[in-house]
Design a protein around this motif. Structure first.
Motif, PDB file in Angstrom:
ATOM      1  N   SER A 134       4.170   0.343  -8.698  1.00 28.37           N
ATOM      2  CA  SER A 134       2.573   0.805  -8.738  1.00 28.37           C
ATOM      3  C   SER A 134       2.018  -0.223  -9.735  1.00 28.37           C
ATOM      4  CB  SER A 134       2.629   2.258  -9.442  1.00 28.37           C
ATOM      5  OG  SER A 134       2.839   3.126  -8.408  1.00 28.37           O
ATOM      6  N   ALA A 135       0.555   0.062  -9.628  1.00 28.54           N
ATOM      7  CA  ALA A 135      -0.358  -0.852 -10.634  1.00 28.54           C
ATOM      8  C   ALA A 135       0.085  -2.647 -10.393  1.00 28.54           C
ATOM      9  CB  ALA A 135      -0.169  -0.522 -12.285  1.00 28.54           C
ATOM     10  N   ASN A 193      -2.733   0.761  -7.360  1.00 26.64           N
ATOM     11  CA  ASN A 193      -3.325   1.830  -8.052  1.00 26.64           C
ATOM     12  C   ASN A 193      -2.013   2.405  -9.075  1.00 26.64           C
ATOM     13  OD1 ASN A 193      -6.027   2.787  -7.196  1.00 26.64           O
ATOM     14  ND2 ASN A 193      -4.777   2.748  -5.171  1.00 26.64           N
ATOM     15  N   PRO A 194      -2.369   2.862 -10.056  1.00 26.78           N
ATOM     16  CA  PRO A 194      -1.218   3.501 -10.907  1.00 26.78           C
ATOM     17  C   PRO A 194      -0.316   4.575 -10.562  1.00 26.78           C
ATOM     18  CG  PRO A 194      -3.525   3.646 -12.081  1.00 26.78           C
ATOM     19  CD  PRO A 194      -3.790   3.649 -10.631  1.00 26.78           C
ATOM     20  N   LEU A 195      -0.654   5.130  -9.562  1.00 24.98           N
ATOM     21  CA  LEU A 195      -0.029   6.238  -8.911  1.00 24.98           C
ATOM     22  C   LEU A 195       0.020   6.018  -7.412  1.00 24.98           C
ATOM     23  CD1 LEU A 195      -1.049   9.274 -11.114  1.00 24.98           C
ATOM     24  CD2 LEU A 195       1.250   8.000 -11.337  1.00 24.98           C
ATOM     25  N   PRO A 196       1.208   6.407  -6.788  1.00 29.74           N
ATOM     26  CA  PRO A 196       1.173   6.473  -5.410  1.00 29.74           C
ATOM     27  C   PRO A 196       0.173   7.411  -4.581  1.00 29.74           C
ATOM     28  CG  PRO A 196       3.184   7.271  -6.013  1.00 29.74           C
ATOM     29  CD  PRO A 196       2.479   6.852  -7.120  1.00 29.74           C
ATOM     30  N   GLY A 211       0.671  -1.297   0.036  1.00 35.20           N
ATOM     31  CA  GLY A 211       0.061  -0.019   0.154  1.00 35.20           C
ATOM     32  C   GLY A 211       0.839   1.281  -0.036  1.00 35.20           C
ATOM     33  N   ALA A 212       0.571   2.003  -1.024  1.00 35.30           N
ATOM     34  CA  ALA A 212       1.347   3.569  -1.098  1.00 35.30           C
ATOM     35  C   ALA A 212       0.368   4.576  -0.727  1.00 35.30           C
ATOM     36  CB  ALA A 212       1.898   3.237  -2.386  1.00 35.30           C
ATOM     37  N   GLY A 213      -0.479   4.522   0.235  1.00 38.48           N
ATOM     38  CA  GLY A 213      -1.365   5.338   0.814  1.00 38.48           C
ATOM     39  C   GLY A 213      -0.269   6.243   1.794  1.00 38.48           C
ATOM     40  N   TRP A 225      -4.727  10.690  -1.469  1.00 41.61           N
ATOM     41  CA  TRP A 225      -3.851  11.570  -2.153  1.00 41.61           C
ATOM     42  C   TRP A 225      -3.747  10.938  -3.581  1.00 41.61           C
ATOM     43  CZ3 TRP A 225       0.348  11.297   1.706  1.00 41.61           C
ATOM     44  CH2 TRP A 225       0.216  12.328   2.753  1.00 41.61           C
ATOM     45  N   ARG A 226      -5.125  10.466  -3.910  1.00 43.61           N
ATOM     46  CA  ARG A 226      -5.091   9.929  -5.216  1.00 43.61           C
ATOM     47  C   ARG A 226      -4.851  10.981  -6.470  1.00 43.61           C
ATOM     48  NH1 ARG A 226      -7.864   5.923  -8.282  1.00 43.61           N
ATOM     49  NH2 ARG A 226      -8.440   5.022  -6.459  1.00 43.61           N
ATOM     50  N   ASP A 227      -4.016  10.866  -7.547  1.00 44.00           N
ATOM     51  CA  ASP A 227      -3.576  12.022  -8.205  1.00 44.00           C
ATOM     52  C   ASP A 227      -4.363  11.522  -9.650  1.00 44.00           C
ATOM     53  OD1 ASP A 227      -2.456  13.803  -9.670  1.00 44.00           O
ATOM     54  OD2 ASP A 227      -0.251  13.097  -9.364  1.00 44.00           O
ATOM     55  N   GLY A 228      -4.464  12.511 -10.449  1.00 45.35           N
ATOM     56  CA  GLY A 228      -5.243  12.118 -11.771  1.00 45.35           C
ATOM     57  C   GLY A 228      -5.272  13.540 -12.531  1.00 45.35           C
TER      58      GLY A 228
END
Lengths: 417, 78, 377
Positions: free
Chosen positions: A73-74, A36-39, A11-13, A44-47
């Motif tokens: 990731s991913a 997820n594709p990004l940490p 987990g990269a939260g 802190w979800r990016d997009g």
């Protein structure tokens, strides 16, 4: 073919990133695996439509600076592959990773409860809507109803409004008294919340919950109980989440003790299994601030740096008090357990209605005879709902922990045999 | 703008968009057909519920955890 | 505490064998009490493959007769039993295995079973998902599949006025009496022990051994294969001997899911999935169905087959415990042979003539093979 790291973090939260950064100066080899594709985790979800906070951006930058941290990731954890070994998978390949110490930072998911019409396109979770918008879902000009419970409703509303949606109603199931006591008792209400509440003023209602969603091919309207009145609201989207559920499935499969639906940890964030730690929402809710400090404690404790870890206890205590208040204030109204009608689907993978489940005495009996929980989510949605609605103990997860390519599972052969 | 295909229809996306967000803004805005024939759309947005599993370049993957790439072939009806 | 007559027959175990026995006995006018304690067992864990095997004439006779009975029941079975007459293809990789296919073809044909040998080309045409270059196959047309938990439930519910079900654990059996965990004794004219792998707990002289197996099911991918596919290595090499082994065995469920087996382990009583065995089993499956590698597996699990020393079930009255009847030791064929087992057991119990199809092999099923004075004679 098997790789090895000193410390594996799932987990990269906030918790996972904090754990990695706390452990990084020791120069041990560290791997973070995150689906997820990004940490950044959920918070802190990016997009393309996300606005990351400065602190989140800083942490991501710091992660990249440490040569001894590899971030996958991913990539997801698929199965137990023997003692201190896990089978992992990404879009291209499967592989086995061996570790000495593990920190589980698998976060939490939303509690999604069945109500009539909840399977219509246009209905999502509340945090889900926020995540989808950050990931690029356009909502400008849409009428959105947000319902359920907890601060996440306000966060979702804020994201929707910033992206041009019209939030027509926020229905919080907790009472005004409970919500007000929660707010008033905080010496530090996080800034974001104040802004969100500001944005929500006028449409925020307490003691309010969804009754049903309706529409032909997709959502057209929502019926909401507001106190003792029922309102029908025309809308394009309903975002409905009833709080959080810790993701404990992988930890359970590793033998970690679960208490109060979360991974049990001691003061060092150590689980009941030696060399296995847990931090963040999967070991009990408390928001990102608590997750960060728990992650740091876990990272230090995993290295044996107990003196430094101990210095963080007061900070953790502070945020735990916040978490306790949160959980008390947003306790679920029992009326929410009665929303499903006999024909309301509970298991969305296998399309099993509530009436078929109610004939059975346990999860196992229901599963064998109705196929409930036999689908791709392995009961993560319906068994969690069943636990809340019927008091059924959820099943032990079988490998793979989530759907995985058979070619990946076949890697268990040459690596273990 | 880069482009992918959803059920044979071209879809232009902004860099970083998830396949789930793309699905929800094109075609019938759905991701799969359920066992009893209902069309379904992404629900949890975070890799748990499996409602958004679609065929991407021949493999079944979660749309909410996949970033759109130029030329991707996404199928919601297989 | 002794209670009087609980039913004409008490059946211990509500799995596929117990359910078939209950259905059969009630059709003869008997009242039946089925006791089941809901422990995980083979009916729920297995593949539900209706398959005629021919390791011995007795096995062939029981299998052929039983599958025929299943096919007769099929029109009455509800949809959720998922019964299909899809046939089995026994795959030969090489000449040696093709010779086994030919031997099997003769044996089954002599018995009147519909079966045909297929060339490699015909096989590639019929099942294009299989890897190219297989030598050939034997197609057994009468075989099928079903979903055993629902089939068992249906069999138990066909005559609700005669079948009574009770969730209870039996802790002791003495002839025609059983002791429940609650401390209550129940008595009947006859007691039928049909609790599969748990039968040994109640009857110490049963020569049963647990063979652990793994299974995996995929997400829904309709129309990958048409028949149940089994490698002939199953009989020629893969499952021979006493070491852990795997063999290719895949069927497509009516749901569109693929059911992938199989593995065999002796002396392993841990119900947890053994990662290495699962991996080995799947690698074997991918050798036959290369496209399988890209499909998602969604769940794997294990089960235990209850096997007797000669691989045949024990059907009949316990030689030293009058009133106790055995229907155990079916190994991997409990679902297949449940119907025939029930007919034979009912005939024995009611002192009726045994089914004609089984008459030539009656001794091969009797518990006396292993238990009581005759076993040592």
């Amino acid at each position: 073919m098997t790789q090895h790291v000193d410390l594996l973090i799932i987990g990269a939260g906030p918790a996972g990133m904090a754990a990695a950064l706390a452990a990084a100066p020791s120069a041990i080899s560290i791997a973070i695996i995150d689906d997820n594709p990004l940490p950044g985790g959920q918070i802190w979800r990016d997009g393309p439509q996300a606005r990351l906070s400065a602190s989140a951006r800083q942490m991501r930058a710091r992660l990249q600076r440490h040569g001894n941290i590899q971030l996958h990731s991913a990539s997801k954890v698929v199965a137990f592959a023997g003692t201190k070994r896990l089978l992992l998978e990404n879009a291209e390949e499967g592989w086995v990773l061996a570790y000495d110490k593990l920190i589980v930072c698998t976060g939490a998911r939303e509690l999604l409860l069945p109500f009539p019409g909840w399977s219509l396109p246009g209905v999502t979770g509340a945090g889900a809507l926020q995540a989808l918008i950050k990931g690029g879902l356009p909502v400008a000009g849409e009428r959105i109803v947000i319902a359920g419970s907890g601060p996440l409703l306000l966060a979702a509303a804020a994201t929707a409004k910033k992206n041009g949606a019209e939030v027509v109603r926020i229905a919080e199931q907790a009472s005004l008294g409970d919500v007000a006591r929660f707010g008033a008792g905080l010496w530090r209400w996080p800034n974001k919340m104040i802004q969100a509440l500001d944005l929500a003023s006028g449409v925020y209602r307490t003691s309010a919950h969804v009754l049903a969603a309706s529409g032909v091919d997709r959502l057209e309207a929502v019926r909401v109980q507001l106190g003792d009145r029922v309102h029908e609201i025309a809308c394009d989207r309903l975002a409905c989440g009833f709080g959080l559920v810790p993701n404990v499935e992988i930890a359970t499969a590793l033998g970690c003790r679960i208490e109060h639906r979360a991974i049990f940890v001691d003061q060092w964030q150590a689980s009941s299994v030696a060399d296995h730690y847990a931090a963040g929402e999967c070991s009990g809710f408390g928001g990102s601030e608590l997750a960060l400090v728990e992650g740091r404690i876990a990272g230090l404790a995993a290295l044996g740096q107990r003196a430094q870890a101990r210095k963080l206890w007061p900070e953790r205590k502070h945020w735990q008090n916040f978490a306790d208040r949160l959980n008390r204030a947003f306790a679920l109204n029992p009326a929410l357990k009665k929303l499903a009608k006999p024909d309301t689907l509970v298991c969305r993978c296998e399309d099993v209605p509530y009436a078929e489940l109610a004939n059975h005495s346990s999860w196992t009996a229901a599963k064998l005879n109705t196929r409930c929980g036999m689908g791709a989510c392995q009961g993560r949605i319906c068994a969690t709902a069943g636990q809340t609605l019927l008091g059924w103990e959820p099943p032990q997860l079988r490998p793979p922990f989530s759907p995985a390519r058979i070619a990946t599972l076949a890697c268990l052969d040459e690596d273990v045999a | 703008m880069p482009e992918l295909s959803i059920d044979g229809q071209p879809f232009r996306f902004a860099q970083g968009t998830t396949v789930a967000a793309a699905l929800m803004s094109s075609g019938d805005r759905c991701s799969r057909t359920s066992v009893s024939g209902q069309r379904r759309a992404p629900l949890c947005g975070m890799g748990i519920c499996q409602e958004c599993r679609v065929n991407i370049d021949g493999l079944r993957r979660l749309a909410c955890q996949t970033i759109c790439r130029e030329g991707m072939q996404v199928q919601t009806r297989s | 505490m002794i209670q009087g007559h609980a039913a004409d027959v008490i059946i211990i175990g509500g799995g596929i064998i117990g359910a078939a026995c209950a259905n059969e006995l009630t059709s003869h006018g008997l009242d039946v009490l089925v006791l089941d304690c809901q422990r995980p067992a083979a009916t729920a864990a297995g593949m539900g493959h209706l398959v005629v095997l021919d390791h011995s004439p007795a096995e062939l006779a029981l299998g052929e007769y039983s599958v025929r009975l299943w096919r007769e029941l099929a029109p009455q079975m509800p949809d959720n039993c998922a019964m299909r007459n899809n046939g089995t293809l026994w795959l030969a990789c090489n000449e040696e295995e093709m010779a086994e296919a030919e031997r099997k073809h003769s044996a089954l044909s002599a018995f009147g079973l519909g079966c045909e040998l297929m060339t490699g080309e015909a096989l590639a045409h019929g099942e294009p998902s299989l890897r190219p270059g297989l030598f050939g196959a034997l197609k057994v047309s009468g075989d099928g599949i079903l979903y055993a938990p629902n089939a068992a439930r249906w069999l138990l519910q066909r005559q609700p006025e005669r079948v009574h079900q009770q969730q209870a654990q039996v802790v002791e059996v003495q002839g025609n009496r059983v002791l429940l965990a609650s401390g209550q004794w129940l008595k009947a004219t006859a007691v039928v022990l049909a609790s599969g792998i748990y039968a040994g707990e109640l009857c110490a002289d049963l020569p049963l051994q647990a063979k652990k197996g793994h299974l995996l099911i995929t997400d829904r991918y309709p129309a990958q294969i048409s028949h149940t596919l089994v490698e002939l290595g199953y009989v020629t090499s893969a499952h021979k001997g006493n070491g852990p082994s795997v063999a290719f065995n895949v069927q497509q469920r009516p749901t569109g899911q693929l059911f992938v087996g199989s593995s065999r382990q002796f002396d392993n009583h841990d119900p947890a999935v053994d990662a290495a065995m699962l991996g080995r089993m799947l690698r074997r499956a991918m050798e036959f169905l290369p496209g399988l590698g890209g499909l998602n597996g969604i769940r794997s699990w294990t089960g235990f087959r209850s096997a007797s020393p000669d691989g045949q079930p024990l059907i009949g009255e316990h030689p030293t415990q009058p009133g106790l009847w055995l229907a155990v030791g079916h190994e991997g064929l409990g679902v297949t042979t449940a119907t025939g087992t029930a007919k034979l057991l009912a005939a024995q119990l009611l002192r009726n003539p045994p089914p004609t199809a089984l008459q030539a092999h009656l001794n091969a099923y009797l518990p006396q093979r292993f238990i009581g004075a005759c076993a040592h004679a």
